[in-house]
Motif scaffolding. Structure first.
Motif, PDB file in Angstrom:
ATOM      1  N   GLY A 288       0.559  -1.585  -0.334  1.00 47.49           N
ATOM      2  CA  GLY A 288       0.200  -0.206  -0.176  1.00 47.49           C
ATOM      3  C   GLY A 288       0.695   1.169  -0.143  1.00 47.49           C
ATOM      4  N   MET A 289       1.872   0.804  -1.071  1.00 44.65           N
ATOM      5  CA  MET A 289       2.672   2.382  -0.312  1.00 44.65           C
ATOM      6  C   MET A 289       3.110   2.614  -1.864  1.00 44.65           C
ATOM      7  N   GLY A 290       3.986   3.351  -2.394  1.00 45.57           N
ATOM      8  CA  GLY A 290       4.604   4.266  -3.529  1.00 45.57           C
ATOM      9  C   GLY A 290       5.664   4.545  -3.722  1.00 45.57           C
ATOM     10  N   VAL A 291       6.127   5.930  -4.202  1.00 45.91           N
ATOM     11  CA  VAL A 291       7.678   6.185  -4.174  1.00 45.91           C
ATOM     12  C   VAL A 291       7.134   7.456  -2.623  1.00 45.91           C
ATOM     13  N   GLU A 292       6.400   8.014  -3.268  1.00 51.27           N
ATOM     14  CA  GLU A 292       6.547   9.024  -2.073  1.00 51.27           C
ATOM     15  C   GLU A 292       6.940   8.194  -0.630  1.00 51.27           C
ATOM     16  N   HIS A 293       7.266   7.462  -0.283  1.00 53.31           N
ATOM     17  CA  HIS A 293       7.497   5.760   0.734  1.00 53.31           C
ATOM     18  C   HIS A 293       8.515   6.005   0.627  1.00 53.31           C
ATOM     19  N   LEU A 294       9.178   6.540   0.086  1.00 47.51           N
ATOM     20  CA  LEU A 294      10.810   5.782  -0.416  1.00 47.51           C
ATOM     21  C   LEU A 294      11.950   6.451   0.914  1.00 47.51           C
ATOM     22  N   ALA A 295      12.426   5.958   1.713  1.00 47.75           N
ATOM     23  CA  ALA A 295      12.959   6.954   2.097  1.00 47.75           C
ATOM     24  C   ALA A 295      15.329   6.324   1.658  1.00 47.75           C
ATOM     25  N   LYS A 296      15.220   5.309   1.228  1.00 48.29           N
ATOM     26  CA  LYS A 296      16.301   4.921   1.173  1.00 48.29           C
ATOM     27  C   LYS A 296      15.855   3.987  -0.523  1.00 48.29           C
ATOM     28  N   VAL A 297      17.084   4.126  -1.323  1.00 44.56           N
ATOM     29  CA  VAL A 297      17.677   3.482  -2.468  1.00 44.56           C
ATOM     30  C   VAL A 297      18.983   2.937  -2.961  1.00 44.56           C
ATOM     31  N   THR A 298      19.384   1.998  -3.439  1.00 42.92           N
ATOM     32  CA  THR A 298      20.592   1.733  -4.210  1.00 42.92           C
ATOM     33  C   THR A 298      20.664   1.053  -5.003  1.00 42.92           C
ATOM     34  N   THR A 299      21.038   1.547  -5.534  1.00 41.38           N
ATOM     35  CA  THR A 299      21.044   1.065  -7.222  1.00 41.38           C
ATOM     36  C   THR A 299      23.092   0.156  -7.386  1.00 41.38           C
ATOM     37  N   TYR A 300      22.610  -0.838  -8.041  1.00 41.08           N
ATOM     38  CA  TYR A 300      23.371  -1.599  -8.602  1.00 41.08           C
ATOM     39  C   TYR A 300      23.885  -1.818  -9.969  1.00 41.08           C
ATOM     40  N   LEU A 301      24.693  -0.717 -10.656  1.00 39.95           N
ATOM     41  CA  LEU A 301      25.177  -0.528 -12.252  1.00 39.95           C
ATOM     42  C   LEU A 301      26.378  -1.661 -12.593  1.00 39.95           C
ATOM     43  N   SER A 302      25.831  -2.470 -13.433  1.00 44.15           N
ATOM     44  CA  SER A 302      27.345  -2.956 -14.439  1.00 44.15           C
ATOM     45  C   SER A 302      28.107  -2.212 -14.978  1.00 44.15           C
TER      46      SER A 302
END
Length: 128
Positions: free
Chosen positions: A69-83
């Motif tokens: 029941g959440m969306g992007v507005e609930h994101l507190a931390k994002v980690t992206t791994y790029l090759s």
């Protein structure tokens, strides 16, 4: 619940749709989104192009959030791994399309990824 940006004056401005830190107050629930990869549907097809993989991976992250029941507005931390660092600009542009004005704390790591077919993986923490 509030997610407040933490951008200390002693640090350079955070550019690229992120904040140096986030302060979460009044949260009732926390969702830890495992590393999502560019799998499409049950057959685990992986598109060959980075931009398609990035959009698909974000779709998978958003599906986990929606399940809670959440969306992007609930994101507190994002980690992206790029090759590969060559994907930085496309990754940034697509992340901004997905997040809009929302600016969670963000880390991007250039690394070897579990499957040679995957060009990225995204994990996240969301609160409400």
């Amino acid at each position: 619940m509030t997610i407040e940006r933490l951008d200390p004056a002693v640090l350079p401005d955070a550019t690229g749709n992120y904040t140096h830190g986030t302060l979460v107050t009044g949260a009732r629930r926390t969702v830890y989104v495992s590393g999502q990869v560019p799998w499409a549907g049950g057959d685990r097809r992986v598109p060959p192009e980075f931009e398609d993989q990035c959009r698909l991976t974000w779709r998978n992250v958003l599906a986990v959030l929606a399940e809670a029941g959440m969306g992007v507005e609930h994101l507190a931390k994002v980690t992206t791994y790029l090759s590969d660092r060559r994907h930085r600009e496309a990754n940034s542009r697509i992340r901004q399309e997905v997040l809009g004005d929302h600016t969670p704390a963000l880390t991007i790591i250039i690394c070897d990824i579990y499957s040679e077919d995957w060009l990225l993986e995204i994990e996240a923490i969301a609160v409400d």
